[in-house]
Scaffold this motif. Structure first.
Motif, PDB file in Angstrom:
ATOM      1  N   UNK A  21       1.294   8.041  -3.175  1.00  0.00           N
ATOM      2  CA  UNK A  21       2.624   8.102  -3.776  1.00  0.00           C
ATOM      3  C   UNK A  21       2.715   6.992  -4.832  1.00  0.00           C
ATOM      4  N   UNK A  22       2.578   5.731  -4.384  1.00  0.00           N
ATOM      5  CA  UNK A  22       2.600   4.612  -5.337  1.00  0.00           C
ATOM      6  C   UNK A  22       1.379   3.734  -5.094  1.00  0.00           C
ATOM      7  N   UNK A  23       0.714   3.352  -6.181  1.00  0.00           N
ATOM      8  CA  UNK A  23      -0.346   2.354  -6.072  1.00  0.00           C
ATOM      9  C   UNK A  23      -0.053   1.235  -7.067  1.00  0.00           C
ATOM     10  N   UNK A  24      -0.686   0.093  -6.839  1.00  0.00           N
ATOM     11  CA  UNK A  24      -0.540  -1.009  -7.794  1.00  0.00           C
ATOM     12  C   UNK A  24      -1.935  -1.470  -8.208  1.00  0.00           C
ATOM     13  N   UNK A  25      -1.983  -2.275  -9.255  1.00  0.00           N
ATOM     14  CA  UNK A  25      -3.285  -2.746  -9.747  1.00  0.00           C
ATOM     15  C   UNK A  25      -3.920  -3.736  -8.792  1.00  0.00           C
ATOM     16  N   UNK A  28      -2.516  -2.365  -3.731  1.00  0.00           N
ATOM     17  CA  UNK A  28      -1.572  -1.906  -2.716  1.00  0.00           C
ATOM     18  C   UNK A  28      -1.348  -0.414  -2.888  1.00  0.00           C
ATOM     19  N   UNK A  29      -1.100   0.241  -1.755  1.00  0.00           N
ATOM     20  CA  UNK A  29      -1.009   1.697  -1.810  1.00  0.00           C
ATOM     21  C   UNK A  29      -0.052   2.210  -0.757  1.00  0.00           C
ATOM     22  N   UNK A  30       0.854   3.077  -1.169  1.00  0.00           N
ATOM     23  CA  UNK A  30       1.683   3.804  -0.218  1.00  0.00           C
ATOM     24  C   UNK A  30       1.344   5.279  -0.359  1.00  0.00           C
ATOM     25  N   UNK A  31       0.893   5.873   0.735  1.00  0.00           N
ATOM     26  CA  UNK A  31       0.719   7.318   0.745  1.00  0.00           C
ATOM     27  C   UNK A  31       2.096   7.944   0.941  1.00  0.00           C
ATOM     28  N   UNK A  32       2.207   9.235   0.696  1.00  0.00           N
ATOM     29  CA  UNK A  32       3.501   9.898   0.895  1.00  0.00           C
ATOM     30  C   UNK A  32       4.012   9.742   2.322  1.00  0.00           C
ATOM     31  N   UNK A 227       2.148   7.614  -8.721  1.00  0.00           N
ATOM     32  CA  UNK A 227       2.542   6.666  -9.775  1.00  0.00           C
ATOM     33  C   UNK A 227       1.719   5.400  -9.634  1.00  0.00           C
ATOM     34  N   UNK A 228       1.274   4.896 -10.774  1.00  0.00           N
ATOM     35  CA  UNK A 228       0.706   3.562 -10.807  1.00  0.00           C
ATOM     36  C   UNK A 228       1.831   2.643 -11.252  1.00  0.00           C
TER      37      UNK A 228
END
Ligand code: MCA
Ligand code: AMP
Length: 505
Positions: A21-25, A28-32, A227-228
């Motif tokens: 769903x959201x990742x960062x550089x 960090x990562x959130x799956x749906x 989204x990044x």
């Protein structure tokens, strides 16, 4: 049947499961499915803090995945999300908290002391913090709280968010946006711009305004894309990430900066399928230069806080430089006489008015302002001047409202003038927007000194520092013996714009 927008998002979260769903550089990562779980925990924390359905939750935090999860948590438990620009000063925040009367104010960890003071003065009962590393007291509470695993039933017209937009009188107005407003627009944009689960949005906008929050995040959620999340726009990072991205959404400043960069080539943008621009006019030159350097025609669209997105160039078909395209499905527009609201013949310039399920339901506790701008027949008076060309493309040709847009941020001259006028030695002032190569328009002040006062530019700038957000502060201050006025006594800002037109060129 519940019309809580979170119902749709939750369905997507279940379908997409382990997909990003959201990742960062910084990895960090959130799956749906994480979004489903963490939003339940944050919603549980909100409930434990005493937030009830319909209560406002004011949020002034730096951009992070958790800030979006807080927005989702708020939708989920029926709260009303109220995001605030991170640049706002304590003075500005005091007004918003006093006006919106939120049940909770969430601030940056470093701002806690000041936030408590402002909240106390405005009668806001609770303050929590949220940092960029999943830190802060709110996340700690979310860990402990009983998760709110349900979804609070909401009607179409129940509020989902309030976003403040500055007013021409200097007083900000809270635009009340419903679950239907946000949901209908996200579904429409997903379709119109062909968003799918395959997309990866390079998200470099702030998340306290419509563009970065609703256009960026709601459309992503509708489509199950990823989204990044970038903290801010940085051309170096955009070039590094484009090979792994598919869509970029930006204000025109993003594109004027990118076209000046030697790295902008067809190869650098080969993986990208769409570049969207909005929030301020994209010049035809930037549009053409971008196309010439990359082969991509930037898709320009037009929107407002009060209406979400209204008009858009087509995904398929010609994207016309210097135009904002045609109405999105379900959205109606008309161009009218400014006084009578009677529709004008095609080709004539007039007031742009908008109607549709995307149009807000009014300004928070400002029934008179609402009546002025939201007409009985449902059309919203945008304050923008427009005309339709022979092919049906709409051109935004000017503004009927006294507004400056700097790098995509709205600055209402009245608000800045009021603060300048408080300064000793100032007789009066006029704030205008002048052509600026980077920000599109540069906020500029023209000041008339009191007789005998020895006021200089720096003193005016120092006075504004800390009183107004940085982007509202003039880039230059000029002094004049008097302000040009028409026979009605109104300051002729056109005259001033002409006089100082080359300031930033
Ligand atoms: C930063 N500064 C600005 C702005 N941004 N000054 C005027 N206008 C601005 N927009 C200040 C900084 O504080 C700094 O001041 C100096 O200018 C240079 O900063 P710089 O590093 O160049 O700026 P930046 O951090 O790169 O930011 C520029 C930006 C940013 C990327 C254009 O402002 C931005 O992300 N804007 C997007 C706004 C947006 O999301 N608008 C959507 C609204 P100093 O050097 O003195 O410290 S929603 C909307 O309008 C409707 C609904 C719609 O249609 O979308
Ligand atoms: P806001 O109040 O921040 O929602 O800003 C809305 C205003 O941004 C509109 O009323 C327009 O003046 C301006 N705007 C947004 N998109 C465009 C665009 N593509 N072209 C010209 N102006 C735009």
């Amino acid at each position: 049947m519940s019309h809580n927008l979170f119902e749709t998002f939750a369905a997507r979260m279940r379908d997409r499961g382990t997909a990003d769903f959201i990742t960062t550089r910084d990895g960090r990562r959130y799956a749906y499915r994480d979004a489903l779980e963490v939003s339940a925990r944050l919603a549980g924390a909100l409930v434990a803090l005493g937030v009830s359905p319909g209560d406002r939750v004011a949020v002034q935090v730096d951009k992070s995945p958790e800030a979006i999860l807080l927005y989702l948590a708020c939708l989920r438990m029926g709260g009303v999300y109220l995001p605030l620009n991170t640049g706002y000063t304590a003075d500005e925040i005091r007004y918003f908290l006093g006006d919106a009367e939120p049940a909770l104010f969430v601030c940056r960890p470093a701002a806690l002391e000041e936030a408590r003071k402002v909240a106390g003065e405005s009668g806001c009962p609770a303050v929590e913090t949220l940092g960029v590393d999943a830190d802060g007291s709110l996340m700690a509470r979310a860990e402990r709280a009983e998760p709110f695993t349900g979804i609070e039933p909401r009607a179409h017209d129940d509020l989902a968010a309030i976003l403040y937009t500055s007013g021409t009188t200097g007083r900000s107005k809270g635009a009340m946006l419903t679950h239907r407003n946000l949901g209908s627009n996200a579904a429409t944009l997903k379709q119109a711009w062909r968003f799918s689960a395959e997309d990866r949005l390079i998200h470099a906008l702030p998340i306290f305004h419509t563009h970065g929050l609703f256009v960026g995040c709601n459309v992503t959620l509708m489509a199950g894309s990823s989204m990044l999340f970038l903290p801010k726009f940085d051309a170096d990072v955009i070039f590094e990430e484009m090979p792994r991205g598919t869509v970029l959404m930006g204000v025109p400043t993003f594109y004027t900066r990118l076209v000046q960069d030697a790295r902008l080539t067809p190869e650098a943008t080969a993986n990208m399928r769409l570049f969207v621009s909005g929030s301020a006019p994209l010049t035809a030159e930037t549009h053409q230069a971008f196309a010439q350097k990359t082969g991509h025609a930037i898709l320009e669209r037009y929107g407002m806080t009060e209406t979400n997105m209204n008009l858009s160039n087509p995904y398929d078909g010609e994207r016309r430089a210097g135009t904002v395209g045609k109405p999105l499905p379900g959205v109606e527009y008309r161009i009218t006489d400014r006084e009578t609201h009677a529709p004008l013949p095609p080709g004539e310039i007039g007031m742009l008015e908008i109607r549709g399920p995307n149009v807000f339901i009014g300004y928070w506790r400002m029934p008179e302002k609402t009546r002025e701008e939201l007409l009985d027949d449902g059309f919203f008076v945008t304050g923008d001047l427009a005309m339709t060309d022979e092919q049906g493309y709409v051109h935004i040709v000017g503004r009927d409202k006294d507004l400056v847009i700097s790098g995509g941020y709205n600055v209402y001259p009245k608000e800045v003038e009021q603060v300048i006028d408080e300064l000793e030695g100032v007789m009066e002032s006029a704030v205008i927007g002048l052509p600026h190569p980077d920000f599109g328009e540069g906020v500029t002040a023209v000041v008339v000194r009191q007789p005998g006062a020895a006021l200089e530019e720096q003193q005016v700038l120092d006075h504004l520092e800390g009183r107004l957000a940085k982007y509202k502060q003039p880039k230059r201050v000029f002094f004049a013996d008097s302000l040009p006025r028409n026979t009605m006594g109104k300051v002729q800002k056109n005259e001033l714009r002409k006089r100082y037109q080359d300031t930033y060129r």
